[in-house]
Design a protein around this motif. Structure first.
Motif, PDB file in Angstrom:
ATOM      1  N   MET A 275     -44.978  66.935 -12.533  1.00 12.70           N
ATOM      2  CA  MET A 275     -45.515  66.826 -13.900  1.00 12.70           C
ATOM      3  C   MET A 275     -47.009  66.539 -13.923  1.00 12.70           C
ATOM      4  O   MET A 275     -47.532  65.972 -14.882  1.00 12.70           O
ATOM      5  CB  MET A 275     -44.744  65.752 -14.684  1.00 12.70           C
ATOM      6  CG  MET A 275     -43.239  65.944 -14.728  1.00 12.70           C
ATOM      7  SD  MET A 275     -42.754  67.524 -15.480  1.00 12.70           S
ATOM      8  CE  MET A 275     -43.202  67.229 -17.183  1.00 12.70           C
ATOM      9  N   CYS A 276     -47.715  66.933 -12.857  1.00 14.78           N
ATOM     10  CA  CYS A 276     -49.145  66.632 -12.787  1.00 14.78           C
ATOM     11  C   CYS A 276     -49.948  67.317 -13.891  1.00 14.78           C
ATOM     12  O   CYS A 276     -51.035  66.845 -14.250  1.00 14.78           O
ATOM     13  CB  CYS A 276     -49.707  67.022 -11.419  1.00 14.78           C
ATOM     14  SG  CYS A 276     -49.577  68.782 -11.040  1.00 14.78           S
ATOM     15  N   ASP A 277     -49.414  68.379 -14.438  1.00 10.49           N
ATOM     16  CA  ASP A 277     -50.134  69.081 -15.510  1.00 10.49           C
ATOM     17  C   ASP A 277     -50.126  68.295 -16.807  1.00 10.49           C
ATOM     18  O   ASP A 277     -50.894  68.598 -17.728  1.00 10.49           O
ATOM     19  CB  ASP A 277     -49.497  70.460 -15.750  1.00 10.49           C
ATOM     20  CG  ASP A 277     -48.015  70.360 -16.051  1.00 10.49           C
ATOM     21  OD1 ASP A 277     -47.267  69.831 -15.189  1.00 10.49           O
ATOM     22  OD2 ASP A 277     -47.592  70.804 -17.132  1.00 10.49           O
ATOM     23  N   GLN A 278     -49.277  67.246 -16.893  1.00  7.93           N
ATOM     24  CA  GLN A 278     -49.132  66.491 -18.132  1.00  7.93           C
ATOM     25  C   GLN A 278     -49.544  65.029 -18.022  1.00  7.93           C
ATOM     26  O   GLN A 278     -49.597  64.328 -19.029  1.00  7.93           O
ATOM     27  CB  GLN A 278     -47.670  66.556 -18.607  1.00  7.93           C
ATOM     28  CG  GLN A 278     -47.174  67.969 -18.910  1.00  7.93           C
ATOM     29  CD  GLN A 278     -45.733  67.989 -19.388  1.00  7.93           C
ATOM     30  OE1 GLN A 278     -45.189  66.951 -19.795  1.00  7.93           O
ATOM     31  NE2 GLN A 278     -45.105  69.152 -19.333  1.00  7.93           N
ATOM     32  N   GLU A 279     -49.834  64.546 -16.807  1.00  7.42           N
ATOM     33  CA  GLU A 279     -50.091  63.123 -16.616  1.00  7.42           C
ATOM     34  C   GLU A 279     -51.508  62.896 -16.059  1.00  7.42           C
ATOM     35  O   GLU A 279     -51.762  63.144 -14.875  1.00  7.42           O
ATOM     36  CB  GLU A 279     -49.030  62.517 -15.700  1.00  7.42           C
ATOM     37  CG  GLU A 279     -47.613  62.691 -16.266  1.00  7.42           C
ATOM     38  CD  GLU A 279     -46.564  61.984 -15.433  1.00  7.42           C
ATOM     39  OE1 GLU A 279     -46.908  61.000 -14.733  1.00  7.42           O
ATOM     40  OE2 GLU A 279     -45.391  62.418 -15.489  1.00  7.42           O
ATOM     41  N   PRO A 280     -52.400  62.413 -16.907  1.00  8.03           N
ATOM     42  CA  PRO A 280     -53.813  62.251 -16.515  1.00  8.03           C
ATOM     43  C   PRO A 280     -54.034  61.382 -15.281  1.00  8.03           C
ATOM     44  O   PRO A 280     -54.923  61.674 -14.472  1.00  8.03           O
ATOM     45  CB  PRO A 280     -54.442  61.611 -17.754  1.00  8.03           C
ATOM     46  CG  PRO A 280     -53.563  62.066 -18.894  1.00  8.03           C
ATOM     47  CD  PRO A 280     -52.175  62.092 -18.323  1.00  8.03           C
ATOM     48  N   HIS A 281     -53.255  60.309 -15.118  1.00 10.29           N
ATOM     49  CA  HIS A 281     -53.493  59.426 -13.969  1.00 10.29           C
ATOM     50  C   HIS A 281     -53.178  60.140 -12.658  1.00 10.29           C
ATOM     51  O   HIS A 281     -53.843  59.915 -11.639  1.00 10.29           O
ATOM     52  CB  HIS A 281     -52.675  58.137 -14.101  1.00 10.29           C
ATOM     53  CG  HIS A 281     -51.203  58.304 -13.906  1.00 10.29           C
ATOM     54  ND1 HIS A 281     -50.378  58.833 -14.882  1.00 10.29           N
ATOM     55  CD2 HIS A 281     -50.408  58.030 -12.840  1.00 10.29           C
ATOM     56  CE1 HIS A 281     -49.134  58.859 -14.436  1.00 10.29           C
ATOM     57  NE2 HIS A 281     -49.124  58.387 -13.204  1.00 10.29           N
ATOM     58  N   LYS A 282     -52.187  61.036 -12.667  1.00  8.31           N
ATOM     59  CA  LYS A 282     -51.880  61.822 -11.483  1.00  8.31           C
ATOM     60  C   LYS A 282     -52.990  62.841 -11.223  1.00  8.31           C
ATOM     61  O   LYS A 282     -53.365  63.094 -10.073  1.00  8.31           O
ATOM     62  CB  LYS A 282     -50.539  62.528 -11.633  1.00  8.31           C
ATOM     63  CG  LYS A 282     -49.343  61.597 -11.625  1.00  8.31           C
ATOM     64  CD  LYS A 282     -48.027  62.374 -11.685  1.00  8.31           C
ATOM     65  CE  LYS A 282     -46.837  61.414 -11.625  1.00  8.31           C
ATOM     66  NZ  LYS A 282     -45.543  62.158 -11.666  1.00  8.31           N
ATOM     67  N   GLN A 283     -53.506  63.400 -12.295  1.00  8.07           N
ATOM     68  CA  GLN A 283     -54.590  64.377 -12.150  1.00  8.07           C
ATOM     69  C   GLN A 283     -55.808  63.743 -11.491  1.00  8.07           C
ATOM     70  O   GLN A 283     -56.451  64.342 -10.622  1.00  8.07           O
ATOM     71  CB  GLN A 283     -54.951  64.945 -13.519  1.00  8.07           C
ATOM     72  CG  GLN A 283     -53.821  65.755 -14.159  1.00  8.07           C
ATOM     73  CD  GLN A 283     -54.126  66.175 -15.590  1.00  8.07           C
ATOM     74  OE1 GLN A 283     -55.224  65.923 -16.096  1.00  8.07           O
ATOM     75  NE2 GLN A 283     -53.157  66.789 -16.247  1.00  8.07           N
ATOM     76  N   THR A 284     -56.108  62.518 -11.873  1.00  7.62           N
ATOM     77  CA  THR A 284     -57.243  61.806 -11.279  1.00  7.62           C
ATOM     78  C   THR A 284     -57.040  61.591  -9.787  1.00  7.62           C
ATOM     79  O   THR A 284     -57.956  61.806  -8.975  1.00  7.62           O
ATOM     80  CB  THR A 284     -57.444  60.444 -11.979  1.00  7.62           C
ATOM     81  OG1 THR A 284     -57.718  60.666 -13.364  1.00  7.62           O
ATOM     82  CG2 THR A 284     -58.602  59.679 -11.340  1.00  7.62           C
ATOM     83  N   SER A 285     -55.825  61.173  -9.415  1.00 16.01           N
ATOM     84  CA  SER A 285     -55.529  60.925  -8.000  1.00 16.01           C
ATOM     85  C   SER A 285     -55.589  62.210  -7.188  1.00 16.01           C
ATOM     86  O   SER A 285     -56.116  62.227  -6.065  1.00 16.01           O
ATOM     87  CB  SER A 285     -54.141  60.286  -7.864  1.00 16.01           C
ATOM     88  OG  SER A 285     -54.096  59.024  -8.499  1.00 16.01           O
TER      89      SER A 285
END
Length: 342
Positions: free
Chosen positions: A276-286
Protein backbone atom coordinates in the motif's frame (compact mmCIF):
# COMPACT_ATOMS: atom_id res chain seq x y z
CA UNK A 1 40.10 -27.52 7.22
CA UNK A 2 36.82 -29.33 7.87
CA UNK A 3 34.42 -28.57 10.71
CA UNK A 4 31.76 -30.92 12.07
CA UNK A 5 29.07 -29.14 10.04
CA UNK A 6 30.74 -30.41 6.84
CA UNK A 7 30.61 -34.04 7.97
CA UNK A 8 27.86 -36.47 6.89
CA UNK A 9 24.72 -36.42 9.02
CA UNK A 10 22.98 -39.60 10.06
CA UNK A 11 19.57 -40.01 11.71
CA UNK A 12 19.36 -41.10 15.33
CA UNK A 13 18.68 -44.83 15.32
CA UNK A 14 16.30 -46.75 17.59
CA UNK A 15 19.26 -48.70 18.96
CA UNK A 16 22.67 -47.28 19.66
CA UNK A 17 25.01 -45.75 22.20
CA UNK A 18 24.89 -42.48 24.10
CA UNK A 19 28.39 -41.17 24.75
CA UNK A 20 29.04 -38.44 27.29
CA UNK A 21 32.08 -36.27 27.97
CA UNK A 22 32.99 -34.12 30.94
CA UNK A 23 30.82 -36.22 33.26
CA UNK A 24 31.95 -36.75 36.85
CA UNK A 25 32.31 -40.17 38.50
CA UNK A 26 29.33 -39.19 40.66
CA UNK A 27 27.12 -38.81 37.58
CA UNK A 28 28.41 -42.12 36.23
CA UNK A 29 27.45 -43.79 39.52
CA UNK A 30 23.97 -42.23 39.37
CA UNK A 31 23.48 -43.58 35.84
CA UNK A 32 24.45 -47.08 36.98
CA UNK A 33 22.22 -46.79 40.01
CA UNK A 34 19.31 -46.04 37.66
CA UNK A 35 19.85 -49.46 36.06
CA UNK A 36 21.81 -48.56 32.91
CA UNK A 37 24.92 -50.32 31.71
CA UNK A 38 27.91 -48.00 31.62
CA UNK A 39 31.32 -48.42 30.01
CA UNK A 40 34.21 -46.00 30.42
CA UNK A 41 36.36 -44.88 27.49
CA UNK A 42 39.34 -42.53 27.33
CA UNK A 43 37.41 -39.24 27.59
CA UNK A 44 34.04 -40.26 29.00
CA UNK A 45 31.36 -42.93 29.25
CA UNK A 46 29.17 -45.00 26.93
CA UNK A 47 25.54 -45.94 27.67
CA UNK A 48 23.89 -48.43 25.28
CA UNK A 49 20.15 -48.08 24.56
CA UNK A 50 17.78 -50.40 22.69
CA UNK A 51 14.72 -48.19 22.04
CA UNK A 52 13.76 -44.57 21.40
CA UNK A 53 11.97 -44.55 24.76
CA UNK A 54 15.11 -45.68 26.56
CA UNK A 55 17.12 -42.98 24.81
CA UNK A 56 14.65 -40.36 26.04
CA UNK A 57 14.87 -41.76 29.58
CA UNK A 58 18.67 -41.52 29.55
CA UNK A 59 18.46 -37.95 28.30
CA UNK A 60 15.99 -37.08 31.06
CA UNK A 61 18.37 -38.50 33.63
CA UNK A 62 21.23 -36.39 32.26
CA UNK A 63 18.99 -33.32 32.05
CA UNK A 64 18.10 -33.58 35.74
CA UNK A 65 21.75 -33.72 36.81
CA UNK A 66 23.64 -30.68 38.06
CA UNK A 67 26.18 -31.28 35.28
CA UNK A 68 23.71 -30.73 32.44
CA UNK A 69 25.34 -27.49 31.27
CA UNK A 70 28.88 -28.87 31.13
CA UNK A 71 28.52 -32.29 29.55
CA UNK A 72 28.71 -32.97 25.81
CA UNK A 73 26.84 -35.89 24.27
CA UNK A 74 27.02 -37.94 21.10
CA UNK A 75 24.58 -40.58 19.87
CA UNK A 76 25.85 -43.25 17.52
CA UNK A 77 24.19 -46.22 15.87
CA UNK A 78 25.50 -49.42 14.36
CA UNK A 79 26.08 -47.75 10.99
CA UNK A 80 28.02 -44.74 12.34
CA UNK A 81 31.80 -44.68 12.30
CA UNK A 82 33.57 -42.95 15.17
CA UNK A 83 35.22 -40.78 12.54
CA UNK A 84 31.94 -38.92 12.07
CA UNK A 85 30.88 -38.52 15.70
CA UNK A 86 28.99 -35.27 16.26
CA UNK A 87 29.35 -33.98 19.82
CA UNK A 88 26.71 -31.49 20.94
CA UNK A 89 25.31 -29.94 24.12
CA UNK A 90 22.52 -31.92 25.74
CA UNK A 91 19.96 -29.23 24.81
CA UNK A 92 20.71 -29.76 21.10
CA UNK A 93 20.38 -33.52 21.37
CA UNK A 94 17.05 -33.08 23.16
CA UNK A 95 15.83 -30.83 20.32
CA UNK A 96 16.89 -33.43 17.75
CA UNK A 97 15.05 -36.25 19.50
CA UNK A 98 11.86 -34.28 20.26
CA UNK A 99 11.66 -32.97 16.67
CA UNK A 100 12.81 -36.13 14.96
CA UNK A 101 10.36 -35.83 12.04
CA UNK A 102 11.69 -32.42 10.99
CA UNK A 103 15.27 -33.41 11.81
CA UNK A 104 14.90 -36.40 9.47
CA UNK A 105 13.79 -34.01 6.70
CA UNK A 106 16.98 -32.03 7.30
CA UNK A 107 19.36 -34.98 7.51
CA UNK A 108 17.78 -36.72 4.49
CA UNK A 109 17.62 -33.43 2.54
CA UNK A 110 13.93 -33.97 1.78
CA UNK A 111 13.40 -30.52 0.35
CA UNK A 112 13.80 -28.64 -2.91
CA UNK A 113 14.04 -25.08 -4.22
CA UNK A 114 11.10 -23.17 -5.66
CA UNK A 115 11.73 -20.01 -7.64
CA UNK A 116 9.91 -16.68 -7.63
CA UNK A 117 10.40 -14.30 -10.58
CA UNK A 118 12.12 -10.94 -10.32
CA UNK A 119 11.25 -8.43 -13.04
CA UNK A 120 12.59 -5.17 -14.44
CA UNK A 121 10.66 -1.98 -15.22
CA UNK A 122 9.18 -3.55 -18.39
CA UNK A 123 8.04 -6.63 -16.40
CA UNK A 124 10.57 -8.84 -18.15
CA UNK A 125 11.98 -11.59 -15.92
CA UNK A 126 15.62 -10.90 -15.14
CA UNK A 127 16.07 -13.37 -12.29
CA UNK A 128 14.55 -15.57 -9.60
CA UNK A 129 14.79 -15.84 -5.84
CA UNK A 130 15.19 -19.46 -4.72
CA UNK A 131 13.12 -20.48 -1.70
CA UNK A 132 13.28 -23.70 0.32
CA UNK A 133 10.10 -25.78 -0.01
CA UNK A 134 8.92 -29.39 0.56
CA UNK A 135 9.45 -31.86 -2.24
CA UNK A 136 6.36 -32.11 -4.52
CA UNK A 137 5.44 -35.50 -3.04
CA UNK A 138 7.50 -35.33 0.13
CA UNK A 139 6.70 -34.59 3.79
CA UNK A 140 5.20 -31.17 4.50
CA UNK A 141 6.92 -28.50 6.56
CA UNK A 142 7.01 -24.75 7.04
CA UNK A 143 10.44 -23.40 6.01
CA UNK A 144 10.64 -21.03 8.98
CA UNK A 145 9.85 -23.88 11.38
CA UNK A 146 12.42 -26.12 9.73
CA UNK A 147 15.15 -23.51 10.15
CA UNK A 148 14.14 -22.88 13.78
CA UNK A 149 14.35 -26.59 14.58
CA UNK A 150 17.71 -26.71 12.78
CA UNK A 151 18.96 -23.83 14.93
CA UNK A 152 17.89 -25.46 18.19
CA UNK A 153 19.32 -28.81 17.07
CA UNK A 154 22.69 -27.42 16.05
CA UNK A 155 21.97 -28.23 12.40
CA UNK A 156 21.42 -24.73 11.01
CA UNK A 157 24.82 -24.61 9.29
CA UNK A 158 24.15 -27.97 7.66
CA UNK A 159 20.67 -26.91 6.51
CA UNK A 160 21.78 -23.50 5.29
CA UNK A 161 24.59 -25.03 3.21
CA UNK A 162 22.32 -27.76 1.85
CA UNK A 163 19.70 -25.15 0.90
CA UNK A 164 22.31 -23.10 -0.99
CA UNK A 165 23.47 -26.19 -2.88
CA UNK A 166 19.85 -27.12 -3.68
CA UNK A 167 19.24 -23.65 -5.13
CA UNK A 168 22.39 -23.75 -7.27
CA UNK A 169 21.56 -27.21 -8.61
CA UNK A 170 17.96 -26.22 -9.34
CA UNK A 171 19.12 -23.14 -11.22
CA UNK A 172 21.44 -25.30 -13.31
CA UNK A 173 18.51 -27.53 -14.34
CA UNK A 174 15.99 -24.80 -15.12
CA UNK A 175 17.56 -21.45 -15.99
CA UNK A 176 19.47 -20.19 -19.02
CA UNK A 177 22.70 -18.25 -18.79
CA UNK A 178 22.31 -14.59 -17.93
CA UNK A 179 19.31 -15.00 -15.60
CA UNK A 180 20.11 -13.87 -12.06
CA UNK A 181 19.79 -16.43 -9.26
CA UNK A 182 19.12 -14.92 -5.79
CA UNK A 183 20.12 -17.39 -3.07
CA UNK A 184 19.58 -16.83 0.68
CA UNK A 185 22.17 -17.44 3.37
CA UNK A 186 22.41 -17.18 7.16
CA UNK A 187 25.49 -15.23 8.32
CA UNK A 188 25.62 -17.18 11.59
CA UNK A 189 26.07 -20.44 9.66
CA UNK A 190 29.30 -19.24 8.04
CA UNK A 191 31.99 -19.36 10.73
CA UNK A 192 34.97 -19.01 8.41
CA UNK A 193 33.95 -17.73 4.95
CA UNK A 194 37.02 -19.12 3.18
CA UNK A 195 36.17 -22.66 4.27
CA UNK A 196 32.41 -22.62 4.88
CA UNK A 197 31.67 -21.33 1.37
CA UNK A 198 33.95 -23.82 -0.40
CA UNK A 199 31.06 -26.18 -1.23
CA UNK A 200 29.04 -23.29 -2.64
CA UNK A 201 31.74 -22.14 -5.06
CA UNK A 202 32.65 -25.72 -6.00
CA UNK A 203 29.03 -26.47 -6.93
CA UNK A 204 28.80 -23.37 -9.14
CA UNK A 205 31.99 -24.44 -10.91
CA UNK A 206 31.02 -28.11 -11.21
CA UNK A 207 27.68 -27.20 -12.77
CA UNK A 208 29.41 -25.01 -15.35
CA UNK A 209 27.56 -21.89 -14.17
CA UNK A 210 28.70 -18.27 -14.32
CA UNK A 211 29.48 -16.75 -10.89
CA UNK A 212 28.23 -13.35 -12.08
CA UNK A 213 24.72 -14.80 -12.47
CA UNK A 214 24.47 -15.38 -8.70
CA UNK A 215 23.34 -12.99 -5.97
CA UNK A 216 23.67 -14.22 -2.38
CA UNK A 217 21.39 -12.38 0.00
CA UNK A 218 21.38 -12.10 3.78
CA UNK A 219 18.30 -13.62 5.39
CA UNK A 220 16.60 -11.13 7.72
CA UNK A 221 15.34 -13.71 10.22
CA UNK A 222 18.38 -13.32 12.47
CA UNK A 223 19.94 -10.25 13.99
CA UNK A 224 23.07 -8.96 12.29
CA UNK A 225 25.30 -8.95 15.38
CA UNK A 226 28.72 -8.71 13.77
CA UNK A 227 28.86 -6.27 10.87
CA UNK A 228 32.58 -6.87 10.37
CA UNK A 229 32.01 -10.63 10.02
CA UNK A 230 29.21 -10.06 7.52
CA UNK A 231 31.45 -7.68 5.57
CA UNK A 232 34.07 -10.44 5.44
CA UNK A 233 31.46 -12.84 4.04
CA UNK A 234 30.44 -10.29 1.42
CA UNK A 235 34.11 -9.83 0.48
CA UNK A 236 34.59 -13.59 0.05
CA UNK A 237 31.55 -13.83 -2.21
CA UNK A 238 32.75 -10.91 -4.31
CA UNK A 239 36.26 -12.35 -4.61
CA UNK A 240 34.66 -15.33 -6.35
CA UNK A 241 32.78 -13.12 -8.80
CA UNK A 242 29.29 -13.31 -7.31
CA UNK A 243 27.07 -10.43 -6.16
CA UNK A 244 25.56 -9.82 -2.71
CA UNK A 245 22.24 -8.43 -1.50
CA UNK A 246 20.76 -7.18 1.75
CA UNK A 247 17.20 -8.40 2.28
CA UNK A 248 14.26 -6.62 3.93
CA UNK A 249 15.93 -3.22 4.13
CA UNK A 250 13.87 -0.69 6.06
CA UNK A 251 12.54 -3.13 8.63
CA UNK A 252 13.85 -5.39 11.39
CA UNK A 253 17.62 -5.74 11.53
CA UNK A 254 18.41 -4.55 7.99
CA UNK A 255 18.58 -0.87 8.84
CA UNK A 256 19.74 1.97 6.60
CA UNK A 257 22.89 2.20 8.71
CA UNK A 258 23.69 -1.48 8.05
CA UNK A 259 22.98 -0.99 4.34
CA UNK A 260 25.28 2.00 4.07
CA UNK A 261 28.03 0.19 5.96
CA UNK A 262 27.89 -2.99 3.85
CA UNK A 263 27.09 -1.36 0.49
CA UNK A 264 25.51 -4.44 -1.11
CA UNK A 265 25.13 -4.77 -4.87
CA UNK A 266 21.36 -5.20 -4.44
CA UNK A 267 19.09 -3.60 -1.85
CA UNK A 268 15.76 -5.38 -1.31
CA UNK A 269 13.14 -3.16 0.32
CA UNK A 270 11.01 -4.85 2.97
CA UNK A 271 7.54 -5.87 1.82
CA UNK A 272 6.06 -4.14 4.85
CA UNK A 273 7.10 -0.81 3.35
CA UNK A 274 5.94 -1.75 -0.14
CA UNK A 275 2.43 -2.88 0.80
CA UNK A 276 0.00 0.00 0.00
CA UNK A 277 2.96 2.34 -0.49
CA UNK A 278 1.01 4.29 -3.09
CA UNK A 279 -1.44 5.38 -0.37
CA UNK A 280 0.69 5.83 2.76
CA UNK A 281 2.94 8.92 2.92
CA UNK A 282 5.15 7.66 5.76
CA UNK A 283 6.05 4.57 3.72
CA UNK A 284 6.75 6.73 0.70
CA UNK A 285 9.21 8.79 2.73
CA UNK A 286 11.05 5.69 3.93
CA UNK A 287 11.21 4.19 0.44
CA UNK A 288 12.61 7.39 -1.04
CA UNK A 289 15.26 7.48 1.69
CA UNK A 290 16.35 3.91 0.87
CA UNK A 291 16.57 4.73 -2.83
CA UNK A 292 18.54 7.91 -2.19
CA UNK A 293 21.07 6.27 0.14
CA UNK A 294 21.47 3.17 -2.05
CA UNK A 295 22.16 5.45 -4.99
CA UNK A 296 25.18 6.89 -3.17
CA UNK A 297 27.07 3.61 -3.51
CA UNK A 298 25.43 2.33 -6.70
CA UNK A 299 23.20 -0.29 -5.10
CA UNK A 300 20.38 -1.62 -7.30
CA UNK A 301 17.06 -1.34 -5.44
CA UNK A 302 14.47 -4.12 -5.61
CA UNK A 303 10.94 -3.82 -4.22
CA UNK A 304 9.68 -7.00 -2.54
CA UNK A 305 6.08 -8.05 -1.97
CA UNK A 306 4.43 -6.23 -4.90
CA UNK A 307 0.80 -7.35 -5.08
CA UNK A 308 -0.86 -4.41 -6.85
CA UNK A 309 -0.20 -2.45 -10.03
CA UNK A 310 -0.34 0.82 -8.07
CA UNK A 311 2.49 -0.28 -5.78
CA UNK A 312 4.64 -1.18 -8.77
CA UNK A 313 3.92 2.13 -10.44
CA UNK A 314 4.87 4.12 -7.35
CA UNK A 315 8.17 2.24 -7.18
CA UNK A 316 8.89 2.90 -10.86
CA UNK A 317 8.09 6.59 -10.44
CA UNK A 318 10.62 6.80 -7.61
CA UNK A 319 13.62 5.17 -9.25
CA UNK A 320 13.10 1.48 -8.37
CA UNK A 321 13.58 -0.65 -11.46
CA UNK A 322 13.45 -4.19 -10.05
CA UNK A 323 10.47 -5.85 -8.37
CA UNK A 324 9.25 -9.13 -6.95
CA UNK A 325 5.93 -10.31 -5.56
CA UNK A 326 2.70 -12.23 -6.22
CA UNK A 327 1.70 -9.60 -8.78
CA UNK A 328 4.40 -11.03 -11.06
CA UNK A 329 4.29 -14.65 -9.98
CA UNK A 330 4.27 -16.99 -7.00
CA UNK A 331 7.14 -19.34 -6.14
CA UNK A 332 6.97 -22.42 -8.38
CA UNK A 333 8.98 -25.59 -8.87
CA UNK A 334 9.82 -24.55 -12.45
CA UNK A 335 10.10 -21.15 -14.15
CA UNK A 336 7.01 -19.89 -16.03
CA UNK A 337 6.85 -20.53 -19.81
CA UNK A 338 7.05 -16.77 -20.50
CA UNK A 339 10.72 -16.85 -19.46
CA UNK A 340 11.50 -18.68 -22.71
CA UNK A 341 9.22 -16.68 -24.99
CA UNK A 342 11.04 -14.64 -27.62
Amino acid sequence: MQCSDCLPLAPIEDEGIVKIRRASPALASAIQAAGYALDAFKTGYEIPYDSREQLKAIMKLLEESEEMEQIAVCVTGAAISGLFERWVPLTQLKARVSNHTLVDIITNKEFCSYMQPIVDSTEQIIGFEFLLRPLPHGPEFQPQTLFEVARRSGLHSFLDRAARISAIESSARHLPEGIKRFVNFLPSSIYNPKYCLTHTFQTIQQKGLRPEDFVFEVVETEKIRDIDHLATIFSEYREHGVHVALDDVGSGYATLEVMSRLQPDYVKIDRGLISMCDQEPHKQTSIKEVVEKAGRFGGKVLAEGIERREEFQFCLDNGIELAQGYFFGRPEFEPPPRLFEI
